[in-house]
Scaffold this motif. Structure first.
Motif, PDB file in Angstrom:
ATOM      1  N   THR A  14       3.832  -5.256  85.577  1.00  0.00           N
ATOM      2  CA  THR A  14       3.688  -4.624  86.890  1.00  0.00           C
ATOM      3  C   THR A  14       4.990  -3.957  87.317  1.00  0.00           C
ATOM      4  O   THR A  14       4.964  -2.897  87.966  1.00  0.00           O
ATOM      5  N   LEU A  15       6.125  -4.558  86.950  1.00  0.00           N
ATOM      6  CA  LEU A  15       7.402  -3.917  87.242  1.00  0.00           C
ATOM      7  C   LEU A  15       7.542  -2.616  86.471  1.00  0.00           C
ATOM      8  O   LEU A  15       7.996  -1.591  87.006  1.00  0.00           O
TER       9      LEU A  15
ATOM     10  N   ASP B 263      10.276   7.814  93.197  1.00  0.00           N
ATOM     11  CA  ASP B 263       9.162   7.158  93.878  1.00  0.00           C
ATOM     12  C   ASP B 263       8.079   6.814  92.867  1.00  0.00           C
ATOM     13  O   ASP B 263       7.712   7.643  92.036  1.00  0.00           O
ATOM     14  N   PRO B 264       7.527   5.574  92.876  1.00  0.00           N
ATOM     15  CA  PRO B 264       6.528   5.167  91.882  1.00  0.00           C
ATOM     16  C   PRO B 264       5.183   5.878  91.999  1.00  0.00           C
ATOM     17  O   PRO B 264       4.364   5.777  91.085  1.00  0.00           O
TER      18      PRO B 264
ATOM     19  N   GLU C  78       3.394   4.700  77.602  1.00  0.00           N
ATOM     20  CA  GLU C  78       2.598   5.704  76.894  1.00  0.00           C
ATOM     21  C   GLU C  78       1.122   5.586  77.259  1.00  0.00           C
ATOM     22  O   GLU C  78       0.424   6.601  77.377  1.00  0.00           O
ATOM     23  N   ILE C  79       0.631   4.360  77.434  1.00  0.00           N
ATOM     24  CA  ILE C  79      -0.751   4.166  77.884  1.00  0.00           C
ATOM     25  C   ILE C  79      -0.914   4.693  79.306  1.00  0.00           C
ATOM     26  O   ILE C  79      -1.890   5.386  79.619  1.00  0.00           O
ATOM     27  N   GLN C  80       0.048   4.409  80.165  1.00  0.00           N
ATOM     28  CA  GLN C  80      -0.029   4.854  81.554  1.00  0.00           C
ATOM     29  C   GLN C  80      -0.032   6.379  81.658  1.00  0.00           C
ATOM     30  O   GLN C  80      -0.625   6.940  82.588  1.00  0.00           O
ATOM     31  N   ASP C  81       0.585   7.043  80.709  1.00  0.00           N
ATOM     32  CA  ASP C  81       0.634   8.506  80.733  1.00  0.00           C
ATOM     33  C   ASP C  81      -0.719   9.136  80.427  1.00  0.00           C
ATOM     34  O   ASP C  81      -0.869  10.355  80.534  1.00  0.00           O
TER      35      ASP C  81
ATOM     36  N   ASN D 212       0.319   3.949  88.922  1.00  0.00           N
ATOM     37  CA  ASN D 212       0.867   2.583  88.900  1.00  0.00           C
ATOM     38  C   ASN D 212      -0.154   1.559  89.379  1.00  0.00           C
ATOM     39  O   ASN D 212      -0.229   0.439  88.862  1.00  0.00           O
ATOM     40  N   LYS D 213      -0.992   1.934  90.341  1.00  0.00           N
ATOM     41  CA  LYS D 213      -2.023   1.012  90.813  1.00  0.00           C
ATOM     42  C   LYS D 213      -3.086   0.784  89.739  1.00  0.00           C
ATOM     43  O   LYS D 213      -3.537  -0.350  89.527  1.00  0.00           O
TER      44      LYS D 213
END
Length: 485
Positions: A87-88, A97-98, A266-269, A278-279
């Protein structure tokens, strides 16, 4: 597009003018890249594919070394640590900003943005050396599962699992695995990999469920497996020193089994930007880690209950079970298919890193930068890059050759896992979070985050020590050209 593909044509060059029309502008994100379409479902599939490997079937062995109390406690501790640090890290995808900041496309870019300098270089060294090790380890593990199918059938025919005719080499199966990976490695990037991750995740559920079901059946049949609160007792076959080494290796196995933050950014991208990435990534991490922990506890605890202190390293390929042989065969096929997908999940960050660096250094080189569109009937247009074709093929061949030369590489992989768990799963996410939030030094939160980081470093060190000792024993017992399990 300004230049359309002619019917029957199998090759055209990509038209640069196509990027200037309105249709293209509607299909890009805020950074000018093709619009991302990933959701928490696809991200969860990537995570499950990356985390639940065939190592889930070795958790019974890990439980046997640690016992009921420590084994369960270690599983839960690493579950919490992995989810918390993920999560971090999810908040570090954008900076400063996240939610609205600039994107960091890779783990290394996130480290460079938030930390910079030498820490950024150490992050890259830890991440990419770990990915290479995983590639080699998965080649070996997949071949073991393929060999297990052949041996299971042989045992069934001869009515014994000790028949000498059932011994076989892993090398031909490593070659088969490498050939499959050469084809799949031409998938350009993570964005095109969702279908393979979903298939691999289904396979992981399948073989884990089979192992779970067989364990329940064995326990229900009234077996006399010996278990204890402290695991394998010190006695005739196990000295106190050996007990310590085995416990260290078990801790390392569990720690490495949870590590997926290597590919988290890389998955988040791959995620679309609404709701915020991020959520969605935190939700996917919660689902992925929760499902993983449930399977790990069930397989580890029930496997230990079924086999007790004599639990094999892998009760499907190590033949804790070998009947019904057709079900064992199916489970091992599922393991192989899962590892085919997991190999790609872990290789894609390395592939993209090398290709982007080469494109930056030689931007005028057509061999490296030019994309060629191939119209494949009934499939659509596939963009081929000759550099991608050559370099990825060479990479797969080299990792397969190393796997064949060192079939005991799983012990080295355990060492790499122990060495990478602390920096990649704990240290860098915590340091990036501290830098991003501008956390005050020696504050309460800063202090307990540092304590967590140092505690995990100690765990990595003892796990690495156990892996080194296991590697030494494997080298002593190594017999070339025999199946390795």
């Amino acid at each position: 597009m300004a230049a359309e593909l002619h019917k029957g044509s199998m090759y055209v060059e990509q038209d640069p003018e196509a990027f200037n029309n309105g249709d293209f502008q509607k299909n890009v994100d805020d950074d000018g890249r093709p619009k991302r379409t990933g959701t928490w479902v696809t991200a969860s599939a990537h995570i499950i594919t990356a985390v639940i490997g065939s190592g889930v079937l070795s958790l019974a062995w890990a439980m046997a070394q640690l016992g009921w109390v420590a084994g369960f406690g270690v599983l839960m501790a690493f579950s919490f640590i992995t989810y918390f640090t993920s999560t971090l890290l999810a908040d570090c995808y954008r900076a400063p900003d996240p939610v609205t900041g600039r994107r960091n496309y890779t783990y290394m870019e996130a480290a460079r943005t938030h930390l910079g300098g030498r820490k950024f270089q150490l992050c890259g060294l830890a991440q990419y050396s770990n990915l290479v090790g995983i590639s080699i380890g998965y080649t070996i593990t997949a071949s073991i599962s393929m060999v297990a199918v052949k041996r299971s059938n042989c045992f069934h025919r001869h009515g014994s699992r000790n028949h000498s005719e059932c011994e076989t080499s892993n090398n031909p199966f490593m070659i088969i695995f490498a050939c499959i990976q050469i084809l799949l490695s031409q998938i350009p990037n993570f964005h095109e990999l969702s279908w393979l991750s979903i298939l691999a995740a289904i396979m992981s559920f399948a073989y884990s469920s089979i192992g779970l079901g067989l364990s329940i059946t064995k326990v229900a049949s009234g077996g006399t497996a010996r278990t204890s609160l402290t695991g394998v007792p010190v006695g005739v076959d196990l000295s106190g020193t050996q007990k310590v080494w085995e416990a260290f290796r078990a801790i390392g196995d569990i720690a490495f089994a949870y590590a997926y933050t290597t590919v988290l950014v890389e998955i988040q991208d791959t995620l679309k930007s609404s709701p915020p990435e991020n959520k969605m990534m935190k939700r996917a991490s919660g689902i992925g880690v929760s499902i993983t922990t449930l399977f790990y506890i069930l397989c580890g605890c029930l496997g230990y209950a079924a086999f007790g202190n004599d639990a094999p390293g892998n009760f499907l390929t190590g033949f804790g079970f070998y009947e019904p042989f057709w079900l064992i065969d199916f489970a091992n096929v599922c393991i192989a298919i899962h590892l085919i997908g997991a190999y790609q999940v872990f290789c894609q960050p390395l592939f993209q890193f090398v290709e982007s660096k080469c494109a930056e250094k030689w931007p005028e080189n057509k061999f490296i930068t030019r994309e060629h569109a191939i119209d494949i009937p009934f499939v659509g247009i596939y963009y081929m890059n000759f550099f991608r074709l050559v370099w990825r093929t060479v990479y797969v061949i080299v990792t397969a050759v190393v796997a064949m030369i060192f079939p005991f590489f799983n012990d080295i992989l355990g060492l790499l896992g122990a060495a990478s768990f602390w920096p990649l799963t704990v240290y860098f996410p915590i340091e990036m979070h501290i830098a991003q939030t501008k956390m005050r030094k020696y504050s309460f939160t800063w202090t307990w985050l540092k304590v967590l980081s140092w505690a995990c470093l100690m765990v990595s060190l003892v796990a690495a020590a156990g892996s080194v000792e296991g590697l030494v024993q494997s080298l002593k017992a190594y017999k070339p050209f025999q199946s390795q399990e």
